[in-house]
Enzyme design. Structure first.
Site, PDB file in Angstrom:
ATOM      1  N   TYR A 141      34.272  88.020  60.871  1.00  0.00           N
ATOM      2  CA  TYR A 141      35.373  88.535  61.686  1.00  0.00           C
ATOM      3  C   TYR A 141      35.389  87.849  63.055  1.00  0.00           C
ATOM      4  CZ  TYR A 141      38.419  92.080  63.865  1.00  0.00           C
ATOM      5  OH  TYR A 141      39.442  92.738  64.512  1.00  0.00           O
ATOM      6  N   GLU A 143      33.821  85.118  64.303  1.00  0.00           N
ATOM      7  CA  GLU A 143      34.018  83.660  64.333  1.00  0.00           C
ATOM      8  C   GLU A 143      35.365  83.285  63.717  1.00  0.00           C
ATOM      9  OE1 GLU A 143      32.235  81.968  66.186  1.00  0.00           O
ATOM     10  OE2 GLU A 143      30.201  82.740  66.182  1.00  0.00           O
ATOM     11  N   LYS A 145      38.105  85.034  64.025  1.00  0.00           N
ATOM     12  CA  LYS A 145      39.090  85.279  65.086  1.00  0.00           C
ATOM     13  C   LYS A 145      38.964  84.231  66.189  1.00  0.00           C
ATOM     14  CE  LYS A 145      41.234  89.218  63.961  1.00  0.00           C
ATOM     15  NZ  LYS A 145      42.683  89.396  63.946  1.00  0.00           N
ATOM     16  N   ASN A 170      39.128  98.217  71.206  1.00  0.00           N
ATOM     17  CA  ASN A 170      39.180  99.376  70.297  1.00  0.00           C
ATOM     18  C   ASN A 170      40.423 100.243  70.518  1.00  0.00           C
ATOM     19  OD1 ASN A 170      36.384  98.520  70.598  1.00  0.00           O
ATOM     20  ND2 ASN A 170      35.902 100.216  69.235  1.00  0.00           N
ATOM     21  N   VAL A 183      34.352 104.748  64.628  1.00  0.00           N
ATOM     22  CA  VAL A 183      33.745 105.897  65.291  1.00  0.00           C
ATOM     23  C   VAL A 183      34.746 107.034  65.513  1.00  0.00           C
ATOM     24  CG1 VAL A 183      34.014 105.007  67.679  1.00  0.00           C
ATOM     25  CG2 VAL A 183      32.142 106.551  67.118  1.00  0.00           C
ATOM     26  N   VAL A 184      35.981 106.726  65.914  1.00  0.00           N
ATOM     27  CA  VAL A 184      36.927 107.814  66.212  1.00  0.00           C
ATOM     28  C   VAL A 184      37.283 108.572  64.929  1.00  0.00           C
ATOM     29  CG1 VAL A 184      39.248 108.362  67.053  1.00  0.00           C
ATOM     30  CG2 VAL A 184      37.857 106.686  68.275  1.00  0.00           C
ATOM     31  N   ASN A 186      35.607 108.616  62.022  1.00  0.00           N
ATOM     32  CA  ASN A 186      34.417 109.303  61.490  1.00  0.00           C
ATOM     33  C   ASN A 186      34.162 110.617  62.222  1.00  0.00           C
ATOM     34  OD1 ASN A 186      33.756 107.395  59.626  1.00  0.00           O
ATOM     35  ND2 ASN A 186      31.772 106.860  60.501  1.00  0.00           N
ATOM     36  N   ASP A 269      25.358  95.324  66.788  1.00  0.00           N
ATOM     37  CA  ASP A 269      26.283  96.306  67.370  1.00  0.00           C
ATOM     38  C   ASP A 269      26.311  96.094  68.899  1.00  0.00           C
ATOM     39  OD1 ASP A 269      27.597  98.996  66.271  1.00  0.00           O
ATOM     40  OD2 ASP A 269      26.887  99.384  68.302  1.00  0.00           O
ATOM     41  N   ARG A 271      26.337  96.542  72.813  1.00  0.00           N
ATOM     42  CA  ARG A 271      25.872  97.666  73.653  1.00  0.00           C
ATOM     43  C   ARG A 271      27.006  98.250  74.477  1.00  0.00           C
ATOM     44  NH1 ARG A 271      22.318 100.712  73.804  1.00  0.00           N
ATOM     45  NH2 ARG A 271      22.924 101.283  75.917  1.00  0.00           N
TER      46      ARG A 271
HETATM   47  P1  NAD Z   1      44.362  97.422  59.450  1.00  0.00           P
HETATM   48  O1  NAD Z   1      43.268  97.085  58.509  1.00  0.00           O
HETATM   49  O2  NAD Z   1      44.912  98.801  59.439  1.00  0.00           O
HETATM   50  O3  NAD Z   1      45.579  96.417  59.284  1.00  0.00           O
HETATM   51  C1  NAD Z   1      45.459  95.108  58.814  1.00  0.00           C
HETATM   52  C2  NAD Z   1      46.568  94.865  57.816  1.00  0.00           C
HETATM   53  O4  NAD Z   1      46.488  93.506  57.350  1.00  0.00           O
HETATM   54  C3  NAD Z   1      46.458  95.754  56.571  1.00  0.00           C
HETATM   55  O5  NAD Z   1      47.710  96.314  56.289  1.00  0.00           O
HETATM   56  C4  NAD Z   1      46.000  94.787  55.481  1.00  0.00           C
HETATM   57  O6  NAD Z   1      46.418  95.193  54.199  1.00  0.00           O
HETATM   58  C5  NAD Z   1      46.651  93.495  55.929  1.00  0.00           C
HETATM   59  N1  NAD Z   1      45.975  92.281  55.443  1.00  0.00           N
HETATM   60  C6  NAD Z   1      44.645  92.000  55.436  1.00  0.00           C
HETATM   61  N2  NAD Z   1      44.440  90.779  54.924  1.00  0.00           N
HETATM   62  C7  NAD Z   1      45.669  90.262  54.616  1.00  0.00           C
HETATM   63  C8  NAD Z   1      46.102  89.047  54.056  1.00  0.00           C
HETATM   64  N3  NAD Z   1      45.241  88.078  53.717  1.00  0.00           N
HETATM   65  N4  NAD Z   1      47.429  88.872  53.878  1.00  0.00           N
HETATM   66  C9  NAD Z   1      48.332  89.846  54.205  1.00  0.00           C
HETATM   67  N5  NAD Z   1      47.968  91.022  54.727  1.00  0.00           N
HETATM   68  C10 NAD Z   1      46.649  91.231  54.937  1.00  0.00           C
HETATM   69  O7  NAD Z   1      43.831  97.046  60.909  1.00  0.00           O
HETATM   70  P2  NAD Z   1      44.479  97.274  62.331  1.00  0.00           P
HETATM   71  O8  NAD Z   1      43.543  98.111  63.096  1.00  0.00           O
HETATM   72  O9  NAD Z   1      45.884  97.664  62.215  1.00  0.00           O
HETATM   73  O10 NAD Z   1      44.386  95.796  62.933  1.00  0.00           O
HETATM   74  C11 NAD Z   1      45.510  94.943  62.985  1.00  0.00           C
HETATM   75  C12 NAD Z   1      45.107  93.655  63.698  1.00  0.00           C
HETATM   76  O11 NAD Z   1      44.666  93.963  65.022  1.00  0.00           O
HETATM   77  C13 NAD Z   1      43.977  92.911  63.016  1.00  0.00           C
HETATM   78  O12 NAD Z   1      44.231  91.520  63.080  1.00  0.00           O
HETATM   79  C14 NAD Z   1      42.783  93.257  63.845  1.00  0.00           C
HETATM   80  O13 NAD Z   1      41.812  92.228  63.822  1.00  0.00           O
HETATM   81  C15 NAD Z   1      43.377  93.421  65.225  1.00  0.00           C
HETATM   82  N6  NAD Z   1      42.572  94.315  66.076  1.00  0.00           N
HETATM   83  C16 NAD Z   1      42.565  95.669  65.859  1.00  0.00           C
HETATM   84  C17 NAD Z   1      41.766  96.473  66.663  1.00  0.00           C
HETATM   85  C18 NAD Z   1      41.710  97.971  66.504  1.00  0.00           C
HETATM   86  O14 NAD Z   1      40.994  98.635  67.243  1.00  0.00           O
HETATM   87  N7  NAD Z   1      42.447  98.561  65.584  1.00  0.00           N
HETATM   88  C19 NAD Z   1      40.965  95.893  67.660  1.00  0.00           C
HETATM   89  C20 NAD Z   1      40.988  94.515  67.812  1.00  0.00           C
HETATM   90  C21 NAD Z   1      41.800  93.733  67.030  1.00  0.00           C
HETATM   91  N1  UDP Z   2      29.448 104.520  65.608  1.00  0.00           N
HETATM   92  C1  UDP Z   2      28.699 105.673  65.554  1.00  0.00           C
HETATM   93  N2  UDP Z   2      28.927 106.533  64.503  1.00  0.00           N
HETATM   94  C2  UDP Z   2      29.858 106.301  63.542  1.00  0.00           C
HETATM   95  C3  UDP Z   2      30.616 105.118  63.611  1.00  0.00           C
HETATM   96  C4  UDP Z   2      30.380 104.242  64.658  1.00  0.00           C
HETATM   97  O1  UDP Z   2      27.860 105.941  66.417  1.00  0.00           O
HETATM   98  O2  UDP Z   2      29.999 107.143  62.630  1.00  0.00           O
HETATM   99  C5  UDP Z   2      29.221 103.603  66.739  1.00  0.00           C
HETATM  100  C6  UDP Z   2      29.019 102.148  66.354  1.00  0.00           C
HETATM  101  O3  UDP Z   2      27.661 101.880  66.074  1.00  0.00           O
HETATM  102  C7  UDP Z   2      29.495 101.434  67.608  1.00  0.00           C
HETATM  103  C8  UDP Z   2      30.617 102.328  68.125  1.00  0.00           C
HETATM  104  O4  UDP Z   2      30.393 103.604  67.529  1.00  0.00           O
HETATM  105  O5  UDP Z   2      28.479 101.375  68.565  1.00  0.00           O
HETATM  106  C9  UDP Z   2      32.016 101.835  67.776  1.00  0.00           C
HETATM  107  O6  UDP Z   2      32.049 101.537  66.390  1.00  0.00           O
HETATM  108  P1  UDP Z   2      33.364 101.110  65.616  1.00  0.00           P
HETATM  109  O7  UDP Z   2      32.953 100.689  64.250  1.00  0.00           O
HETATM  110  O8  UDP Z   2      34.384 102.164  65.745  1.00  0.00           O
HETATM  111  O9  UDP Z   2      33.917  99.874  66.447  1.00  0.00           O
HETATM  112  P2  UDP Z   2      33.268  98.513  66.992  1.00  0.00           P
HETATM  113  O10 UDP Z   2      31.797  98.475  66.774  1.00  0.00           O
HETATM  114  O11 UDP Z   2      33.996  97.438  66.262  1.00  0.00           O
HETATM  115  O12 UDP Z   2      33.599  98.575  68.448  1.00  0.00           O
END
Ligand code: NAD
Ligand code: UDP
Ligand code: UDP
Length: 318
Positions: A141, A143, A145, A170, A183-184, A186, A269, A271
């Site tokens: 993820y 690398e 991105k 997030n 985390v949210v 869960n 993970d 910090r």
């Molecule tokens: P999500 O998993 O709900 O949405 C991703 C969507 O992409 C899904 O509908 C999935 O079916 C589709 N998808 C995956 N691979 C595909 C492919 N090869 N071709 C076509 N469709 C494909 O995730 P999200 O939280 O909505 O994230 C959307 C974007 O925002 C992602 O690129 C993610 O990396 C980025 N992003 C999200 C967060 C967050 O906190 N939600 C944080 C940082 C970046």
């Molecule tokens: N986390 C946790 N309990 C859970 C799920 C996640 O303590 O049930 C922690 C996780 O280890 C991380 C933080 O919450 O430190 C955020 O995790 P998440 O997977 O939501 O997002 P990301 O690590 O990608 O920021």
């Protein structure tokens, strides 16, 4: 307007807003983590189209703007098929950039705070190059991105494409997957079921949580900027909470009897994670408006309904 990943969590909210604004929207998704349910309400509009397509394969269509959001976002989902995750970020970016080049479309990349890896500076500014592990379980993820960002800037320099790179931190809200391990979601589901709240590590690691409406507003503003603005721009909520604080807040808001249960911290993970949003403030006039308690209340109401109706989604959709 093309929204890849438009049936996912962020993408479906973005499609809602674009349709509200009167755009003609094409949602492309392979339903890996997204579902038709997320966009079902939009089927009533003649200005909304949904295409099942995997962006790792070429796509020949005519569009003015591309929001490239396709990519699984939660560690559980992106680690399920890590090779496909890298392909989606890298091959998917090449195809969408090739499409943008052919039709002269503006293109926005949903990048991520994960490009900063486990950051050694805090809060993270866009000028920080990051501290990522190239061979760990999160690397597909992180690398992927990072490489997508490289491709965006090379298409910009080499082919004069109008690009926008948003580094999303997030984000939470309705339509998050109930079972994607984040985390949210869960904590809310555990609290609603009075089950133990699973804290990984000692809960002192921190995150900042942005409500989905604020985030979508940032993406829309970024796309509307002139061609001189490429980003990267951090989009996220700079208000930082420890994971223990988040657990306490969710327990309070749900009036839950849940107890805390401490589990091992996953490898790599980070910090701490908190965006410096000075650039978003000055260049987009954007900052989050929804505070955590308000955003969590809406999200809790959504999950309560999902649980009541027995709607559980898993990898591959339904
Ligand atoms: P999500 O998993 O709900 O949405 C991703 C969507 O992409 C899904 O509908 C999935 O079916 C589709 N998808 C995956 N691979 C595909 C492919 N090869 N071709 C076509 N469709 C494909 O995730 P999200 O939280 O909505 O994230 C959307 C974007 O925002 C992602 O690129 C993610 O990396 C980025 N992003 C999200 C967060 C967050 O906190 N939600 C944080 C940082 C970046
Ligand atoms: N986390 C946790 N309990 C859970 C799920 C996640 O303590 O049930 C922690 C996780 O280890 C991380 C933080 O919450 O430190 C955020 O995790 P998440 O997977 O939501 O997002 P990301 O690590 O990608 O920021
Ligand atoms: N592509 C696409 N739709 C288009 C144009 C291109 O999916 O409308 C894909 C195609 O697979 C191509 C890739 O985008 O390989 C990169 O296109 P580009 O023109 O940059 O390079 P090419 O590989 O064609 O030389």
């Amino acid at each position: 307007m093309l929204v890849t990943g438009g049936a996912g969590f962020l993408g479906s909210h973005l499609c809602d807003r674009l349709i509200e604004q009167g755009h003609d929207v094409l949602c492309v998704d392979n339903f890996y983590t997204g579902t038709k349910d997320n966009v079902a309400a939009l089927f009533a509009s003649p200005y909304f189209e949904l295409v099942r397509h995997d962006i790792t394969f070429p796509l020949y269509i005519e569009v003015d703007s591309i929001y490239n959001l396709a990519c699984p976002a939660s560690p559980m989902h992106y680690q399920h098929d890590p090779v496909q995750t890298t392909k989606t970020s890298v091959h998917g970016a090449i195809n969408m950039l090739g499409l943008a080049k052919r039709v002269g479309a503006r293109i926005l990349q949903a990048s991520t705070s994960e490009v900063y890896g486990d950051p050694s500076v805090h809060p993270q500014k866009e000028s920080y190059w990051g501290n990522t592990n190239p061979i760990g379980p999160r690397s597909c993820y992180d690398e992927g991105k990072r490489c997508a960002e490289t491709l965006f800037f090379d298409y910009h320099r080499q082919h004069q494409l109008s690009i926008k790179v948003a580094r999303i931190f997030n984000t939470y809200g309705p339509r998050m997957h109930p079972n994607d391990g984040r985390v949210v979601s869960n904590f809310i589901i555990q609290a609603l079921q009075n089950a133990p709240i699973t804290i990984y590590g000692d809960g002192s690691q921190s995150r900042s949580f942005c409500y989905v409406d604020d985030l979508v507003d940032g993406l829309l503003r970024m796309m509307e900027t002139g061609p001189g603005l490429t980003g990267p721009i951090n989009l996220g909520n700079p208000h930082e909470f420890t994971i223990s604080e988040l657990a306490r807040k969710i327990i309070d808001l749900t009036n839950s009897n849940s107890e805390l249960s401490y589990k091992p911290l996953p490898s790599d993970d980070p910090r701490q994670r908190c965006p410096d949003i000075a650039r978003a403030r000055s260049e987009l006039g954007w900052e989050p408006k929804v505070d955590l308690a308000e955003g969590l209340a809406t999200t809790i109401a959504y999950f309560e309904e999902q649980l009541r109706e027995g709607r559980w989604r898993s990898i591959g959709g339904r």
